[in-house]
Design an enzyme around this catalytic site. Sequence first.
Site, mmCIF file in Angstrom:
data_model
loop_
_atom_site.group_PDB
_atom_site.id
_atom_site.type_symbol
_atom_site.label_atom_id
_atom_site.label_comp_id
_atom_site.label_asym_id
_atom_site.label_seq_id
_atom_site.Cartn_x
_atom_site.Cartn_y
_atom_site.Cartn_z
ATOM 1 N N ILE A 136 0.878 -1.166 0.000
ATOM 2 C CA ILE A 136 0.000 0.000 0.000
ATOM 3 C C ILE A 136 0.917 1.217 0.000
ATOM 4 O O ILE A 136 1.930 1.227 0.707
ATOM 5 C CB ILE A 136 -0.914 0.019 1.245
ATOM 6 C CG1 ILE A 136 -1.840 -1.198 1.241
ATOM 7 C CG2 ILE A 136 -1.735 1.298 1.293
ATOM 8 C CD1 ILE A 136 -2.704 -1.301 2.487
ATOM 9 N N ASP A 137 0.595 2.221 -0.794
ATOM 10 C CA ASP A 137 1.423 3.429 -0.850
ATOM 11 C C ASP A 137 1.701 3.970 0.551
ATOM 12 O O ASP A 137 0.849 3.870 1.444
ATOM 13 C CB ASP A 137 0.725 4.525 -1.655
ATOM 14 C CG ASP A 137 0.595 4.188 -3.128
ATOM 15 O OD1 ASP A 137 1.215 3.207 -3.568
ATOM 16 O OD2 ASP A 137 -0.140 4.912 -3.830
ATOM 17 N N LYS A 138 2.846 4.560 0.734
ATOM 18 C CA LYS A 138 3.240 5.099 2.038
ATOM 19 C C LYS A 138 2.185 6.034 2.618
ATOM 20 O O LYS A 138 1.885 5.981 3.819
ATOM 21 C CB LYS A 138 4.578 5.838 1.912
ATOM 22 C CG LYS A 138 5.068 6.466 3.205
ATOM 23 C CD LYS A 138 6.412 7.157 3.011
ATOM 24 C CE LYS A 138 6.871 7.841 4.299
ATOM 25 N NZ LYS A 138 8.191 8.510 4.151
ATOM 26 N N VAL A 179 -0.969 6.099 2.029
ATOM 27 C CA VAL A 179 -2.292 5.485 2.073
ATOM 28 C C VAL A 179 -2.372 4.548 3.278
ATOM 29 O O VAL A 179 -1.373 3.953 3.682
ATOM 30 C CB VAL A 179 -2.581 4.722 0.769
ATOM 31 C CG1 VAL A 179 -3.925 4.017 0.800
ATOM 32 C CG2 VAL A 179 -2.523 5.690 -0.422
#
Length: 328
Positions: free
Chosen positions: A136-138, A140
């Site tokens: 998961i994106d940092k 997010v």
Amino acid sequence: MHLFLVEERERGMRLDKFLVEKLGSSMSRAKIQKAIEEGQWTVDGKEVSVHHFLKAGQKVEEAKGIKEMSEETSLDEVKVIAETEDYVVIDKPSGVAVHPAPGIDEPTVVEMLADRYPELYSVGEDPMRPGVVHRIDKLVSGALVLARNQATFTHLKRQFQSREVTKQYIALVQGTFVNDEGVIDLPLVRSTTKGKRGKIQALPLAGKSQTRADWTQTNAERSVDNRKTREAVTKFEVAKRFPRFTLLRVFPETGRTHQIRAHFAAIGHPIAGDPLYHGSRKYKSSFILTRPFLHASSISFVDREGNEQTYPSPLPHMLRVIVDGLGG
């Protein structure tokens, strides 16, 4: 614990600015905003958002004590949603990377979990990504599963590769949609724009109308400057409409870097609060976001016994406050 009374001269001040003045150099503005988002400060006993404007006579109180992110950050910073012998599902906070990488100096998810789950470091294909089967994106937040043994790693990875894992996100995007659902089928490439290091670009829409239910391109259109493209498909449905914003349930069928953020930016509906894929100034609102309004709200997969498992992750406090403020 701190308790402050708002004076007449401080009427109309925003809560984060008020606390910056009161706390001085003991805490950065970013950490103060994070503490407010997590409900660690209340106004007259109620949790409020960062953009709350104060009235004279109100009481601003530290409700739970502020936690500092440091090298000693541990599992206490990461909520465990579920734990079995084969895997652990966590509620990843925004602002924390999943695994170590060049340029990342802060503690990562796998480092935070190391003491409790040391077996992670013997799982996977890359020692820098122990137990990691997806990311998961940092910036997010949300549900993230990590494998605790190699058999489960292989089992879960196969499901991700064959698109059998169901991931649902909640997103607040700029603008409104005519249709209640849609599909974005646009390949992604690394941006070559100067100053946009790390940004992902969806291929141009080739004149497609942005009022359509889906956005697609033919294979012949899927090349740009001889750069390698990656197939990317994102489905979505409208959860609630607000003036100038729309709350969506998003279902990425592929798992590309920044996929959801790049896709919605490409069709003219960037994620609210996204610092990299920001949109038009005309959509500015009274609320303030220090992160993208994008949250991995659930993940479903089949375990090694053949049983389907679904793990939800509730919307973080800061995002709930914003939805409530919009009329949700």
